[in-house]
Design a protein around this motif. Structure first.
Motif, PDB file in Angstrom:
ATOM      1  N   ALA A  99      22.477  36.569  42.250  1.00  0.00           N
ATOM      2  CA  ALA A  99      21.201  35.884  42.390  1.00  0.00           C
ATOM      3  C   ALA A  99      21.421  34.506  43.011  1.00  0.00           C
ATOM      4  O   ALA A  99      22.440  33.859  42.765  1.00  0.00           O
ATOM      5  N   PRO A 100      20.464  34.033  43.817  1.00  0.00           N
ATOM      6  CA  PRO A 100      20.591  32.691  44.388  1.00  0.00           C
ATOM      7  C   PRO A 100      20.702  31.654  43.268  1.00  0.00           C
ATOM      8  O   PRO A 100      20.014  31.724  42.272  1.00  0.00           O
ATOM      9  N   GLY A 101      21.576  30.710  43.454  1.00  0.00           N
ATOM     10  CA  GLY A 101      21.742  29.667  42.461  1.00  0.00           C
ATOM     11  C   GLY A 101      22.805  29.974  41.422  1.00  0.00           C
ATOM     12  O   GLY A 101      23.204  29.097  40.666  1.00  0.00           O
ATOM     13  N   ASN A 102      23.269  31.220  41.372  1.00  0.00           N
ATOM     14  CA  ASN A 102      24.337  31.563  40.436  1.00  0.00           C
ATOM     15  C   ASN A 102      25.631  31.001  41.024  1.00  0.00           C
ATOM     16  O   ASN A 102      26.050  31.407  42.094  1.00  0.00           O
ATOM     17  N   PRO A 103      26.278  30.069  40.324  1.00  0.00           N
ATOM     18  CA  PRO A 103      27.443  29.425  40.931  1.00  0.00           C
ATOM     19  C   PRO A 103      28.648  30.344  41.065  1.00  0.00           C
ATOM     20  O   PRO A 103      29.520  30.107  41.877  1.00  0.00           O
ATOM     21  N   GLY A 104      28.708  31.408  40.269  1.00  0.00           N
ATOM     22  CA  GLY A 104      29.853  32.303  40.349  1.00  0.00           C
ATOM     23  C   GLY A 104      31.100  31.667  39.771  1.00  0.00           C
ATOM     24  O   GLY A 104      31.038  30.710  39.006  1.00  0.00           O
ATOM     25  N   ARG A 105      32.217  32.185  40.139  1.00  0.00           N
ATOM     26  CA  ARG A 105      33.486  31.696  39.616  1.00  0.00           C
ATOM     27  C   ARG A 105      33.876  30.382  40.288  1.00  0.00           C
ATOM     28  O   ARG A 105      33.664  30.200  41.482  1.00  0.00           O
ATOM     29  N   VAL A 106      34.468  29.492  39.534  1.00  0.00           N
ATOM     30  CA  VAL A 106      34.870  28.195  40.048  1.00  0.00           C
ATOM     31  C   VAL A 106      36.022  28.394  41.040  1.00  0.00           C
ATOM     32  O   VAL A 106      36.988  29.110  40.733  1.00  0.00           O
ATOM     33  N   PRO A 107      35.945  27.811  42.229  1.00  0.00           N
ATOM     34  CA  PRO A 107      37.045  27.952  43.189  1.00  0.00           C
ATOM     35  C   PRO A 107      38.357  27.459  42.579  1.00  0.00           C
ATOM     36  O   PRO A 107      38.404  26.411  41.947  1.00  0.00           O
ATOM     37  N   GLY A 108      39.402  28.246  42.777  1.00  0.00           N
ATOM     38  CA  GLY A 108      40.713  27.881  42.264  1.00  0.00           C
ATOM     39  C   GLY A 108      40.991  28.373  40.858  1.00  0.00           C
ATOM     40  O   GLY A 108      42.109  28.248  40.364  1.00  0.00           O
ATOM     41  N   SER A 109      39.959  28.926  40.194  1.00  0.00           N
ATOM     42  CA  SER A 109      40.194  29.425  38.838  1.00  0.00           C
ATOM     43  C   SER A 109      41.011  30.702  38.901  1.00  0.00           C
ATOM     44  O   SER A 109      40.972  31.436  39.881  1.00  0.00           O
ATOM     45  N   ARG A 110      41.772  30.959  37.839  1.00  0.00           N
ATOM     46  CA  ARG A 110      42.647  32.131  37.827  1.00  0.00           C
ATOM     47  C   ARG A 110      42.243  33.063  36.697  1.00  0.00           C
ATOM     48  O   ARG A 110      41.662  32.648  35.696  1.00  0.00           O
ATOM     49  N   ASN A 111      42.573  34.313  36.850  1.00  0.00           N
ATOM     50  CA  ASN A 111      42.303  35.331  35.853  1.00  0.00           C
ATOM     51  C   ASN A 111      43.044  34.988  34.561  1.00  0.00           C
ATOM     52  O   ASN A 111      44.174  34.498  34.598  1.00  0.00           O
ATOM     53  N   ARG A 112      42.430  35.285  33.415  1.00  0.00           N
ATOM     54  CA  ARG A 112      43.063  34.969  32.125  1.00  0.00           C
ATOM     55  C   ARG A 112      44.398  35.670  31.960  1.00  0.00           C
ATOM     56  O   ARG A 112      45.350  35.101  31.421  1.00  0.00           O
ATOM     57  N   ALA A 113      44.513  36.904  32.406  1.00  0.00           N
ATOM     58  CA  ALA A 113      45.774  37.638  32.283  1.00  0.00           C
ATOM     59  C   ALA A 113      46.865  36.977  33.128  1.00  0.00           C
ATOM     60  O   ALA A 113      48.022  36.890  32.705  1.00  0.00           O
ATOM     61  N   THR A 114      46.494  36.501  34.303  1.00  0.00           N
ATOM     62  CA  THR A 114      47.461  35.819  35.162  1.00  0.00           C
ATOM     63  C   THR A 114      47.939  34.522  34.516  1.00  0.00           C
ATOM     64  O   THR A 114      49.133  34.213  34.536  1.00  0.00           O
ATOM     65  N   VAL A 115      47.010  33.776  33.937  1.00  0.00           N
ATOM     66  CA  VAL A 115      47.367  32.529  33.268  1.00  0.00           C
ATOM     67  C   VAL A 115      48.289  32.809  32.084  1.00  0.00           C
ATOM     68  O   VAL A 115      49.291  32.113  31.874  1.00  0.00           O
ATOM     69  N   ALA A 116      47.980  33.861  31.298  1.00  0.00           N
ATOM     70  CA  ALA A 116      48.803  34.208  30.134  1.00  0.00           C
ATOM     71  C   ALA A 116      50.204  34.631  30.559  1.00  0.00           C
ATOM     72  O   ALA A 116      51.200  34.231  29.945  1.00  0.00           O
ATOM     73  N   ALA A 117      50.305  35.445  31.623  1.00  0.00           N
ATOM     74  CA  ALA A 117      51.614  35.893  32.101  1.00  0.00           C
ATOM     75  C   ALA A 117      52.434  34.715  32.620  1.00  0.00           C
ATOM     76  O   ALA A 117      53.631  34.622  32.368  1.00  0.00           O
ATOM     77  N   ALA A 118      51.783  33.795  33.321  1.00  0.00           N
ATOM     78  CA  ALA A 118      52.492  32.617  33.827  1.00  0.00           C
ATOM     79  C   ALA A 118      52.997  31.758  32.678  1.00  0.00           C
ATOM     80  O   ALA A 118      54.105  31.214  32.736  1.00  0.00           O
ATOM     81  N   ALA A 119      52.197  31.642  31.619  1.00  0.00           N
ATOM     82  CA  ALA A 119      52.611  30.848  30.467  1.00  0.00           C
ATOM     83  C   ALA A 119      53.816  31.486  29.773  1.00  0.00           C
ATOM     84  O   ALA A 119      54.725  30.789  29.319  1.00  0.00           O
ATOM     85  N   MET A 120      53.838  32.824  29.701  1.00  0.00           N
ATOM     86  CA  MET A 120      54.960  33.513  29.059  1.00  0.00           C
ATOM     87  C   MET A 120      56.234  33.363  29.885  1.00  0.00           C
ATOM     88  O   MET A 120      57.329  33.256  29.345  1.00  0.00           O
ATOM     89  N   LEU A 121      56.111  33.361  31.196  1.00  0.00           N
ATOM     90  CA  LEU A 121      57.277  33.269  32.075  1.00  0.00           C
ATOM     91  C   LEU A 121      57.733  31.833  32.305  1.00  0.00           C
ATOM     92  O   LEU A 121      58.841  31.607  32.790  1.00  0.00           O
ATOM     93  N   ASP A 122      56.867  30.872  31.978  1.00  0.00           N
ATOM     94  CA  ASP A 122      57.186  29.473  32.232  1.00  0.00           C
ATOM     95  C   ASP A 122      58.514  29.099  31.572  1.00  0.00           C
ATOM     96  O   ASP A 122      58.735  29.304  30.409  1.00  0.00           O
TER      97      ASP A 122
END
Length: 151
Positions: free
Chosen positions: A17-40
C-alpha cells in the motif's frame, strides 16, 4: 448459510500500500544476525580449519576455499571485427560478420548468440526511431497551409 471466516487481513497494513515504509534499508534478517553472532570471534578459526581440510584433500572444503579465492567467471569482452551499425540495413552485414567470426573460431556460438541479441535489439531501436521521424515528417507535411487549402 455459513458465516464468512474472519481474517486478520483488515488489522494489518497491506504490504504494497502507498505509504507503507516497508523494511528499513540495510536491515538484516533475524536468522542472519543470529548466525553472525554465533560465528563472531570464530570466523578466523573456521576459515583456518577449512583451509587445512582443503589442503588435506577434503574436496568440499577445497571447493569452498577455491570459490572464495577465484570467484565464478563473469562475462569477458570479446574482440572481433564488426562493421558500424547505424541503419537497419547495416544489421545484415553485422550479422554476417558475427557468423564469420564463429566460423573462424574467433568467438563461440554462445557469444555470437548474445551479440546477435544485441544487434536485434539495436535494429528495433533504429527502426522505432526511423518510424518516429517519418511520422513527424508526415504530420508536419499534413499541417502545412497548402494541404489545408486542398481539404
Amino acid at each position: 448459510m455459513t458465516q464468512p471466516r474472519k481474517t486478520h487481513a483488515g488489522t494489518r497494513g497491506k504490504p504494497f500500500a502507498p505509504g507503507n515504509p516497508g523494511r528499513v534499508p540495510g536491515s538484516r534478517n533475524r536468522a542472519t544476525v543470529a548466525a553472525a553472532a554465533m560465528l563472531d570471534g570464530d570466523a578466523e578459526a573456521l576459515t583456518r580449519k577449512a583451509i587445512e581440510l582443503g589442503l588435506e584433500g577434503d574436496t568440499v572444503a577445497l571447493r569452498l576455499c577455491l570459490e572464495r579465492l577465484v570467484p565464478p567467471r563473469k562475462d569477458s569482452p570479446i574482440v572481433f571485427d564488426l562493421p558500424p551499425v547505424t541503419t537497419a540495413a547495416d544489421v545484415v552485414s553485422a550479422s554476417a560478420a558475427v557468423l564469420s567470426a564463429v566460423g573462424a573460431g574467433e568467438i563461440s556460438p554462445d557469444e555470437a548468440g548474445r551479440v546477435m541479441t544485441l544487434l536485434t535489439a539495436h535494429r528495433a531501436i533504429i527502426e522505432t526511431s526511423d518510424h518516429a521521424e517519418r511520422l513527424a515528417a508526415l504530420e508536419a507535411a499534413a499541417s502545412t497551409p497548402i494541404n489545408r487549402r486542398r481539404a
